[in-house]
Design a protein around this motif. Structure first.
Motif, PDB file in Angstrom:
ATOM      1  N   GLU A 191       0.541  -1.344  -0.057  1.00  0.00           N
ATOM      2  CA  GLU A 191      -0.422  -0.441  -0.231  1.00  0.00           C
ATOM      3  C   GLU A 191       0.950   1.294  -0.066  1.00  0.00           C
ATOM      4  O   GLU A 191       1.216   2.671   0.393  1.00  0.00           O
ATOM      5  N   SER A 192       2.004   1.264  -0.463  1.00  0.00           N
ATOM      6  CA  SER A 192       2.987   2.444  -0.767  1.00  0.00           C
ATOM      7  C   SER A 192       2.193   3.446  -1.713  1.00  0.00           C
ATOM      8  O   SER A 192       1.323   3.547  -2.618  1.00  0.00           O
ATOM      9  N   PRO A 193       2.593   4.889  -0.943  1.00  0.00           N
ATOM     10  CA  PRO A 193       1.682   6.173  -1.480  1.00  0.00           C
ATOM     11  C   PRO A 193       1.880   6.353  -2.899  1.00  0.00           C
ATOM     12  O   PRO A 193       1.982   7.064  -3.444  1.00  0.00           O
ATOM     13  N   VAL A 194       3.637   5.874  -3.238  1.00  0.00           N
ATOM     14  CA  VAL A 194       4.260   6.259  -4.369  1.00  0.00           C
ATOM     15  C   VAL A 194       4.369   4.987  -4.897  1.00  0.00           C
ATOM     16  O   VAL A 194       5.497   5.650  -6.392  1.00  0.00           O
ATOM     17  N   ARG A 195       4.356   4.015  -5.007  1.00  0.00           N
ATOM     18  CA  ARG A 195       4.397   2.892  -6.418  1.00  0.00           C
ATOM     19  C   ARG A 195       3.173   1.788  -6.431  1.00  0.00           C
ATOM     20  O   ARG A 195       2.976   1.444  -5.593  1.00  0.00           O
ATOM     21  N   ALA A 196       3.227   1.133  -6.690  1.00  0.00           N
ATOM     22  CA  ALA A 196       2.383  -0.177  -6.787  1.00  0.00           C
ATOM     23  C   ALA A 196       2.968  -0.868  -7.148  1.00  0.00           C
ATOM     24  O   ALA A 196       4.077  -1.209  -8.380  1.00  0.00           O
ATOM     25  N   ASP A 197       2.547  -2.349  -6.898  1.00  0.00           N
ATOM     26  CA  ASP A 197       2.791  -3.433  -7.474  1.00  0.00           C
ATOM     27  C   ASP A 197       2.111  -4.634  -6.995  1.00  0.00           C
ATOM     28  O   ASP A 197       2.523  -5.261  -5.896  1.00  0.00           O
ATOM     29  N   CYS A 198       0.764  -4.988  -7.359  1.00  0.00           N
ATOM     30  CA  CYS A 198      -0.379  -5.667  -6.908  1.00  0.00           C
ATOM     31  C   CYS A 198      -0.610  -6.422  -8.249  1.00  0.00           C
ATOM     32  O   CYS A 198      -1.302  -6.011  -9.191  1.00  0.00           O
ATOM     33  N   LEU A 199      -0.532  -8.264  -7.768  1.00  0.00           N
ATOM     34  CA  LEU A 199      -1.654  -9.506  -8.370  1.00  0.00           C
ATOM     35  C   LEU A 199      -2.704  -9.003  -7.950  1.00  0.00           C
ATOM     36  O   LEU A 199      -2.311  -9.786  -6.482  1.00  0.00           O
ATOM     37  N   ARG A 200      -3.640  -9.501  -8.318  1.00  0.00           N
ATOM     38  CA  ARG A 200      -5.307 -10.034  -7.623  1.00  0.00           C
ATOM     39  C   ARG A 200      -5.363 -11.359  -9.355  1.00  0.00           C
ATOM     40  O   ARG A 200      -5.007 -11.009 -10.179  1.00  0.00           O
ATOM     41  N   PHE A 201      -6.084 -11.890  -8.375  1.00  0.00           N
ATOM     42  CA  PHE A 201      -5.831 -13.148  -9.245  1.00  0.00           C
ATOM     43  C   PHE A 201      -7.219 -13.891  -9.137  1.00  0.00           C
ATOM     44  O   PHE A 201      -8.019 -13.916  -7.705  1.00  0.00           O
ATOM     45  N   LYS A 202      -8.491 -14.070  -9.337  1.00  0.00           N
ATOM     46  CA  LYS A 202      -9.465 -14.631  -9.881  1.00  0.00           C
ATOM     47  C   LYS A 202      -9.832 -16.172 -10.407  1.00  0.00           C
ATOM     48  O   LYS A 202     -10.145 -15.815 -11.100  1.00  0.00           O
ATOM     49  N   ARG A 203      -9.656 -17.029 -10.218  1.00  0.00           N
ATOM     50  CA  ARG A 203      -9.647 -18.224 -10.033  1.00  0.00           C
ATOM     51  C   ARG A 203     -11.332 -18.112 -11.078  1.00  0.00           C
ATOM     52  O   ARG A 203     -11.425 -18.755 -12.779  1.00  0.00           O
ATOM     53  N   TRP A 204     -12.194 -18.254 -10.636  1.00  0.00           N
ATOM     54  CA  TRP A 204     -13.777 -18.237 -11.055  1.00  0.00           C
ATOM     55  C   TRP A 204     -14.421 -17.364 -12.098  1.00  0.00           C
ATOM     56  O   TRP A 204     -15.462 -16.554 -10.760  1.00  0.00           O
ATOM     57  N   ALA A 205     -13.467 -15.752 -12.748  1.00  0.00           N
ATOM     58  CA  ALA A 205     -14.547 -14.761 -13.263  1.00  0.00           C
ATOM     59  C   ALA A 205     -15.603 -14.631 -14.303  1.00  0.00           C
ATOM     60  O   ALA A 205     -16.491 -14.281 -14.373  1.00  0.00           O
ATOM     61  N   SER A 206     -15.464 -16.074 -14.318  1.00  0.00           N
ATOM     62  CA  SER A 206     -16.850 -16.707 -15.345  1.00  0.00           C
ATOM     63  C   SER A 206     -17.942 -16.136 -14.356  1.00  0.00           C
ATOM     64  O   SER A 206     -19.248 -16.409 -14.741  1.00  0.00           O
ATOM     65  N   SER A 207     -17.894 -16.758 -12.696  1.00  0.00           N
ATOM     66  CA  SER A 207     -19.337 -16.633 -12.132  1.00  0.00           C
ATOM     67  C   SER A 207     -20.157 -15.404 -12.117  1.00  0.00           C
ATOM     68  O   SER A 207     -19.865 -14.076 -11.673  1.00  0.00           O
ATOM     69  N   GLY A 208     -21.507 -15.682 -12.279  1.00  0.00           N
ATOM     70  CA  GLY A 208     -22.375 -14.471 -12.356  1.00  0.00           C
ATOM     71  C   GLY A 208     -21.878 -13.501 -12.863  1.00  0.00           C
ATOM     72  O   GLY A 208     -21.816 -13.429 -14.181  1.00  0.00           O
ATOM     73  N   ASP A 209     -21.904 -12.224 -12.502  1.00  0.00           N
ATOM     74  CA  ASP A 209     -21.401 -11.128 -13.513  1.00  0.00           C
ATOM     75  C   ASP A 209     -21.365 -10.522 -12.616  1.00  0.00           C
ATOM     76  O   ASP A 209     -20.286  -9.420 -12.640  1.00  0.00           O
ATOM     77  N   TRP A 210     -19.741 -11.156 -12.423  1.00  0.00           N
ATOM     78  CA  TRP A 210     -18.186 -11.339 -11.117  1.00  0.00           C
ATOM     79  C   TRP A 210     -17.547  -9.943 -12.454  1.00  0.00           C
ATOM     80  O   TRP A 210     -17.434  -8.834 -11.458  1.00  0.00           O
ATOM     81  N   LEU A 211     -17.703 -10.266 -13.053  1.00  0.00           N
ATOM     82  CA  LEU A 211     -15.762  -9.531 -14.527  1.00  0.00           C
ATOM     83  C   LEU A 211     -17.023  -7.831 -13.951  1.00  0.00           C
ATOM     84  O   LEU A 211     -16.717  -6.911 -13.816  1.00  0.00           O
ATOM     85  N   LEU A 212     -18.663  -8.226 -14.069  1.00  0.00           N
ATOM     86  CA  LEU A 212     -18.857  -6.648 -14.752  1.00  0.00           C
ATOM     87  C   LEU A 212     -19.205  -5.937 -13.378  1.00  0.00           C
ATOM     88  O   LEU A 212     -18.740  -4.987 -13.885  1.00  0.00           O
ATOM     89  N   LYS A 213     -19.263  -6.438 -12.011  1.00  0.00           N
ATOM     90  CA  LYS A 213     -18.763  -5.719 -11.236  1.00  0.00           C
ATOM     91  C   LYS A 213     -17.521  -5.670 -10.707  1.00  0.00           C
ATOM     92  O   LYS A 213     -18.034  -4.403 -10.025  1.00  0.00           O
ATOM     93  N   ASN A 214     -17.034  -6.456 -10.951  1.00  0.00           N
ATOM     94  CA  ASN A 214     -15.478  -6.061 -10.474  1.00  0.00           C
ATOM     95  C   ASN A 214     -14.399  -5.141 -11.443  1.00  0.00           C
ATOM     96  O   ASN A 214     -13.646  -4.407 -11.198  1.00  0.00           O
ATOM     97  N   GLU A 215     -14.352  -5.454 -13.232  1.00  0.00           N
ATOM     98  CA  GLU A 215     -13.769  -4.823 -13.629  1.00  0.00           C
ATOM     99  C   GLU A 215     -14.882  -3.965 -14.665  1.00  0.00           C
ATOM    100  O   GLU A 215     -14.674  -5.398 -15.866  1.00  0.00           O
TER     101      GLU A 215
END
Length: 237
Positions: A115-139
């Motif tokens: 959570e650095s205020p000056v840089r970013a290094d963030c990896l997020r992985f959603k295994r079941w992104a096809s479930s429901g409306d997850w992609l539309l709601k989150n991305e």
């Protein structure tokens, strides 16, 4: 004497030819390559389709986003990648996003920047992104773009989101939608099922590492790692 020298030269030439032939690769699968801002996006073997690029300025930083898609043996979508980087080598000294690496239910999150205020290094992985409306709601932006490209899926897919930015303004962002058949093995028992997600996580970390390293490359070389089960998945008819 002259005859012996001629024979020696002939044998040496033949030996050299055999050595060179043995060292040469038998087959080298073609790899697609596309420019993505300052980056060279190098893709693993497969039938890749260029889905275009977009130039934009975010927070005063000129960026370019390149999108590509991988087709299967029957023409179905197997993977879609979007890579965003600085449009050129000149850096503004700041990043349009930093610090945020939100955690969410059923999403594997790795915040290396803490959570650095000056840089970013963030990896997020959603295994079941096809479930429901997850992609539309989150991305939502990614979901709307995919809909506009008429990208649809016949099988479950995962989503990878990676953001990396330095305090000097160098950055790279990757979004990937990947068919499970490229990332997960077939399972036949409970033990195999419980460990089936490990190759996907390993691939996600390998892609994040490739993106991170590309920022320090003079030519922005970003080689997407091969999908763990691409050979079997892409050969299916």
């Amino acid at each position: 004497m002259t005859l012996m020298i001629s024979k020696f030269r002939w044998l040496l030439s033949c030996s050299l030819v055999l050595v060179l032939a043995a060292c040469a690769p038998l087959t080298v699968p073609p790899k697609e390559e596309f420019p993505a801002g300052r980056a060279r996006l190098v893709l693993p073997p497969g039938t890749w389709q260029d889905l275009g690029s977009i130039d934009e300025t975010v927070g005063g930083v000129p960026l370019q986003t390149r999108s590509v898609g991988l087709r299967g043996a029957q023409g179905e979508w197997m993977a879609v990648l979007r890579v965003q980087t600085n449009r050129g080598g000149a850096l503004s000294g700041g990043a349009p996003w930093s610090g945020e690496c939100p955690r969410a239910r059923d999403v594997t999150v790795d915040d290396a920047a803490k959570e650095s205020p000056v840089r970013a290094d963030c990896l997020r992985f959603k295994r079941w992104a096809s479930s429901g409306d997850w992609l539309l709601k989150n991305e939502p932006e990614l979901a709307r773009w995919a809909s506009g490209q008429r990208i649809s899926w016949s099988q479950p897919y995962s989503h990878l989101g990676y953001r990396y930015a330095t305090d000097r303004g160098a950055l790279v962002a990757v979004d990937a939608l990947v068919d499970h058949r490229l990332l997960r093995p077939k399972t036949q028992n409970n033990e195999e099922f419980l460990t089936a997600g490990r190759p996907a996580l390993a691939w996600s970390h390998a892609l994040a590492e490739a993106a991170r390293l590309s920022v320090g490359m003079v030519d922005g070389y970003l080689a997407v790692p091969p999908f763990p089960y691409a050979e079997a998945a892409l050969a299916r008819r």
